[in-house]
Design a protein around this motif. Structure first.
Motif, PDB file in Angstrom:
ATOM      1  N   ARG A  42      -6.983   2.260   2.726  1.00 22.01           N
ATOM      2  CA  ARG A  42      -5.882   1.349   3.035  1.00 22.01           C
ATOM      3  C   ARG A  42      -6.347  -0.110   3.050  1.00 22.01           C
ATOM      4  NH1 ARG A  42      -1.557   2.582   7.662  1.00 22.01           N
ATOM      5  NH2 ARG A  42      -2.621   4.555   7.371  1.00 22.01           N
ATOM      6  N   HIS A  43      -7.535  -0.362   3.596  1.00 24.25           N
ATOM      7  CA  HIS A  43      -8.033  -1.738   3.659  1.00 24.25           C
ATOM      8  C   HIS A  43      -8.198  -2.313   2.251  1.00 24.25           C
ATOM      9  CE1 HIS A  43     -10.130  -5.229   5.254  1.00 24.25           C
ATOM     10  NE2 HIS A  43     -11.100  -5.022   4.373  1.00 24.25           N
ATOM     11  N   THR A  46      -4.552  -3.077   0.900  1.00 25.49           N
ATOM     12  CA  THR A  46      -3.960  -4.273   1.497  1.00 25.49           C
ATOM     13  C   THR A  46      -4.713  -5.529   1.075  1.00 25.49           C
ATOM     14  OG1 THR A  46      -5.282  -3.944   3.509  1.00 25.49           O
ATOM     15  CG2 THR A  46      -3.060  -3.027   3.484  1.00 25.49           C
ATOM     16  N   GLY A  47      -6.031  -5.420   0.977  1.00 24.82           N
ATOM     17  CA  GLY A  47      -6.820  -6.590   0.575  1.00 24.82           C
ATOM     18  C   GLY A  47      -6.471  -7.073  -0.815  1.00 24.82           C
TER      19      GLY A  47
END
Length: 282
Positions: A42-43, A46-47
């Protein structure tokens, strides 16, 4: 009050992504590129996508999904694919493969036509490394290389052949001297691939999850650092398609961290990550 505070924070933080939104992007990239994206990524998602929300002035990933789902937003869908599939690469990655080509594969093709395909070439460093090795072993004879990727953005960079010098940190000095032009003044710290090599390669956008265009037959296919992103059914589909483009006896090379165990029976393993198409295989 706690729930309200969370809602307010989420509304003003486009980097926050719910489980349902993450699941949507996982399905999207699987359907469009065959990539199995783990939930814990997820990181990364989103990044890479946060700037698109800011670009469109959106306050949530759900709003962004609604925009992307609109039939007129094909370009935005391609941008997502570009952002979620682009990975770092560099010259002379996994040197043992290029040494194998020098010592065992390419000498058989002296005086013969040789065609190679870098099937997930990203920004082109693998293609030009191979071109340097071919020029070194076969001279400027009858050889050609196709480089392909799902992302038009990275292919534009590959066609330019212009790179930061740090990307060539593993390139043997003799290849750097012979086939790269060092930038000076405003271009200092960069290199440009020699035009003689750029003229011998071509780049094409190809989605390995889809039926392949007519490409002809190849003596070598590099399929490195891409299978690790696919689940087993997608691996089987991709490897089958790619193997069908190989001449009988032609070589397929994956990365050292990838395995074709239970993926295909049309290839024989010569050593880990190096395979040959069986004579008479379908």
């Amino acid at each position: 009050m706690v729930a309200q505070a969370f809602t307010e924070a989420y509304r003003h933080d486009p980097a926050a992504m719910t489980d349902a939104e993450m699941d949507w992007f996982r399905r999207f990239i699987y359907e469009h590129a065959g990539i199995s994206l783990a939930p814990h990524k997820r990181h990364l998602v989103t990044g890479r996508l946060k700037r698109r929300l800011l670009h469109h002035g959106l306050s949530s990933y759900r709003d962004y999904q609604r925009l992307v789902e609109h039939p007129s937003e094909a370009q935005e869908r391609q941008i997502i694919v570009d952002l979620l599939t682009t990975n770092e690469t560099y010259f002379y990655r996994e040197p043992a493969h290029f040494q194998l080509l020098r010592d065992e594969v390419l000498p058989r093709y002296r005086g013969r036509r040789f065609r190679a395909w870098s099937a997930a070439c990203s920004t082109g460093e693998e293609v030009y490394t191979l071109a340097m090795v071919l020029a070194d072993v076969l001279g400027m004879g009858d050889w050609e290389i196709l480089g392909s990727d799902i992302s038009e953005t990275v292919l534009a960079k590959a066609r330019a052949g212009h790179y930061p010098m740090e990307r060539a940190r593993g390139l043997p000095p003799e290849l750097l001297r012979q086939y790269c032009l060092k930038g000076v003044r405003s271009q200092a710290g960069t290199l440009l691939i020699d035009p003689r090599l750029r003229q011998r390669v071509r780049f094409q956008a190809i989605n390995l999850k889809r039926p392949l265009p007519q490409l002809g037959k190849f003596d070598l296919v590099l399929l490195r650092n891409v299978l690790i992103y696919f689940d087993l059914p997608t691996k089987r589909e991709v490897v089958q398609r790619v193997t069908e483009t190989l001449e009988p006896g032609g070589h397929l090379i994956t990365s050292h961290v990838e395995s074709l165990h239970k993926v295909t029976d049309s290839l024989s393993m010569l050593r880990p990550s190096v395979f040959r198409r069986l004579q008479g295989s379908p």
